[in-house]
Write an enzyme that holds these catalytic residues in place. Structure first.
Site, PDB file in Angstrom:
ATOM      1  N   TYR A 140       8.136  -0.465   1.243  1.00 14.40           N
ATOM      2  CA  TYR A 140       7.933   0.939   1.601  1.00 14.40           C
ATOM      3  C   TYR A 140       7.611   1.025   3.080  1.00 14.40           C
ATOM      4  CZ  TYR A 140       5.712   5.578   1.709  1.00 14.40           C
ATOM      5  OH  TYR A 140       5.374   6.874   2.001  1.00 14.40           O
ATOM      6  N   ASP A 235       7.381  -4.499   9.758  1.00 13.11           N
ATOM      7  CA  ASP A 235       6.428  -3.471   9.358  1.00 13.11           C
ATOM      8  C   ASP A 235       5.133  -4.186   8.973  1.00 13.11           C
ATOM      9  OD1 ASP A 235       4.838  -1.665   8.032  1.00 13.11           O
ATOM     10  OD2 ASP A 235       6.415  -0.883   6.731  1.00 13.11           O
ATOM     11  N   LYS A 263      -3.131   1.369   9.458  1.00 10.95           N
ATOM     12  CA  LYS A 263      -4.237   0.928   8.598  1.00 10.95           C
ATOM     13  C   LYS A 263      -5.434   0.413   9.391  1.00 10.95           C
ATOM     14  CE  LYS A 263      -1.798   1.362   4.635  1.00 10.95           C
ATOM     15  NZ  LYS A 263      -2.088   2.238   3.518  1.00 10.95           N
TER      16      LYS A 263
END
Length: 425
Positions: A140, A235, A263
Site C-alpha cells: 500500500y 516506500d 510515520k
C-alpha cells in the site's frame, strides 16, 4: 458511551470514521474510542486501559505522549502553528534525514506518507518522460489513484482499479507483480520496460501484515530498474527509522533513487518526506518542471515533534532492546499456540511482527490471503477483553515501542495464553 459515540459519528462521518480500518469492519464488533494515551497504554472513553500494539500504526516508536515530544510540540505551537515560510527547523530536519539516509541527497517535506508517495511517482514520471509504474500486490502506497489497484486476470499484469473513482486510464498505467517474485517483474519488463518510469516497493512489506524480502529480491529490483532506465522508489513510510536509525536500505545495502518517509519522522504528527538523488529531486518546482506544493508542508509543529523523536532515537539507540523484547513476546506466542496445536506463522523484524494463523511461511500476498483470518478475528476480540489492543485487521502489523516494559510484555503473554485457550475450548 461507546454506542452513543458510534451513533453520533455515523451521523456526521462516512462509516463513522476518518480512516476505514478504525471502523473495525475487518474484525467486526464495535470500534473503540480513545480518550487519552500514555506510554504503551491507550485509555478508551468507556474506561478501559489497553496495552497498545497498534501505536497509531507505526509512528509512536517512543510511545504515546513521550515527554520530549510533548514539550517540543508545546513550545512550537506557542510560537505559531503555521507560517508558510521556511524555518530553520525544516532545514535541520532535512539535514538529519540526509545524514541518516545518504541516498536522500535532497529532501522535500510534505504532510503525509500518501503525499510523499504521490510526489515520488510524479517526479519519476517527470524525470524519465514515461508513464507506467510497477508496484507489488498487497503493498500500500497511499490512496493515490494509480496505487489503488489490483492485479488483472494474470499473476502479473496490467492493473485494474480496486476502488471506485479511479479512472480506468490511470489504473492502466500501473503494473502489478507479486512481492518476492522477480520472474513476475521480468515478464512485465519484457513487455513494458521501455515505458516504465519507476518501480515502487516497500523494502519490507508492512501493509499486508509483515512480509520479509527474500535474499536477492531488492538487489534484483535495483538491477532491473537500471537495465530499463526506470527509477527505483523505496516506500519507507513504515520502514524508516523503525529497524535502525535510518532506512531499511541502510541495512540491506540497496540504494534507491527516491525514498518516501512518514510515520516516525513526525512523532505522531502529520508529516511525510520524499527525497533522493539530487538530479532527480531538482526536477521539482521551483527548480524544475514537476510541480508540488503544500501550505502545511514542513509545518513547524509537526517538524518539532519529528525532530524531538529523531533526536531521542539517536540518543537512546533503542533498537537492540526493542528487538529482544519483540523476540521474547513472539517466542511466547509461538510456544502458547504450539502447546494447543494451533498453527501460527509470525514473521518478525526488529520491533515489528504479524500473527498469521496457518502452517505455510508467508512470502507474498497470495500466501497472506490463504491464512485463517477468522481465527485472527476471534483472537483479536479475546485479547481486547483481556486488555490488549492488537491491529483491528488481519492485514496490519503490530509494533513495540520504547514504552513497552517487561511488565507489559508479561501481561500480553498472559492475554495471549487466555485468547488461544478460547480458540480450543
Amino acid at each position: 458511551m461507546t454506542t452513543d459515540l458510534q451513533q453520533r459519528a455515523e451521523q456526521v462521518m462516512p462509516g463513522g470514521v476518518n480512516s476505514p480500518v478504525r471502523a473495525f469492519r475487518s474484525v467486526g464488533g464495535s470500534p473503540i474510542y480513545a480518550k487519552q494515551a500514555s506510554g504503551a497504554e491507550l485509555e478508551t472513553t468507556d474506561g478501559r486501559r489497553l496495552i497498545d500494539y497498534c501505536m497509531s500504526f507505526g509512528p509512536l516508536i517512543l510511545g504515546h505522549a513521550h515527554p520530549s515530544v510533548v514539550e517540543a510540540v508545546q513550545e512550537a505551537v506557542a510560537r505559531g502553528a503555521s507560517y508558510a515560510v521556511t524555518t530553520e527547523a525544516e532545514i535541520e530536519m532535512a539535514e538529519l534525514i540526509r545524514a541518516a539516509i545518504p541516498s536522500m541527497e535532497r529532501v522535500r517535506l510534505v504532510s503525509s506518507g500518501t503525499e510523499a508517495c504521490m510526489t515520488a511517482i510524479r517526479v519519476a514520471r517527470g524525470f524519465t518522460g514515461r508513464e507506467k509504474v510497477l508496484k507489488f500486490s498487497g503493498c500500500y502506497h497511499g490512496h493515490v489513484d494509480c496505487m489503488l489497484v489490483k492485479a488483472g486476470s494474470g499473476v502479473a499484469g496490467i492493473a485494474s482499479a480496486s476502488s471506485a473513482g479511479v479512472p480506468v486510464g490511470c489504473a492502466g498505467n500501473t503494473l502489478v507483480a507479486r512481492y518476492n517474485h522477480l520472474e513476475d517483474v521480468d515478464a512485465l519488463l519484457d513487455e513494458h520496460g521501455a515505458d516504465l518510469a519507476g518501480i515502487v516497493v516497500e523494502p519490507v512489506a508492512a501493509n499486508v501484515g509483515l512480509i520479509l524480502p527474500e535474499p536477492g529480491f531488492l538487489e534484483g529490483l535495483r538491477m532491473r530498474a537500471d537495465r530499463v532506465g526506470a527509477l527505483l522508489i523505496f516506500d519507507e513510510v513504515i520502514n524508516g527509522f523503525r529497524f535502525g536509525f535510518g532506512g531499511y536500505q541502510n541495512q540491506c545495502g540497496v540504494s534507491p533513487d527516491v525514498t518516501c518517509l512518514g510515520k516516525i519522522i513526525g512523532g505522531g504528527m502529520p508529516v511525510g518526506a520524499v527525497g533522493g538523488r539530487a538530479d532527480v529531486m531538482e526536477r521539482l518546482a521551483p527548480l524544475g518542471d514537476v510541480y508540488q506544493a503544500g501550505t502545511l508542508s514542513g509545518n513547524p509543529v509537526s517538524v518539532a515533534a519529528g525532530l524531538a523523536t529523531l533526536r531521542t532515537l539517536r540518543e537512546l539507540a533503542p533498537y537492540a532492546a526493542l528487538e529482544r523484547a519483540t523476540a521474547h513476546l513472539v517466542s511466547a506466542i509461538q510456544i502458547a499456540a504450539s502447546r494447543r496445536g494451533i498453527p501460527v506463522v509470525i514473521p518478525t523484524l526488529g520491533s515489528v511482527f504479524s500473527v498469521f494463523f496457518g502452517e505455510t511461511a508467508v512470502r507474498d500476498f497470495d500466501d497472506v490471503m490463504r491464512t485463517d483470518k477468522d481465527r485472527y478475528v476471534r483472537v483479536f476480540h479475546a485479547l481486547l477483553r483481556h486488555g490488549v489492543y492488537m491491529p483491528p485487521s488481519p492485514f496490519e502489523v503490530s509494533f513495540l515501542s520504547v514504552a513497552h516494559s517487561e511488565a507489559h510484555v508479561q501481561k500480553t503473554v498472559a492475554a495471549w495464553e487466555a485468547a488461544l485457550e478460547d480458540l480450543v475450548s
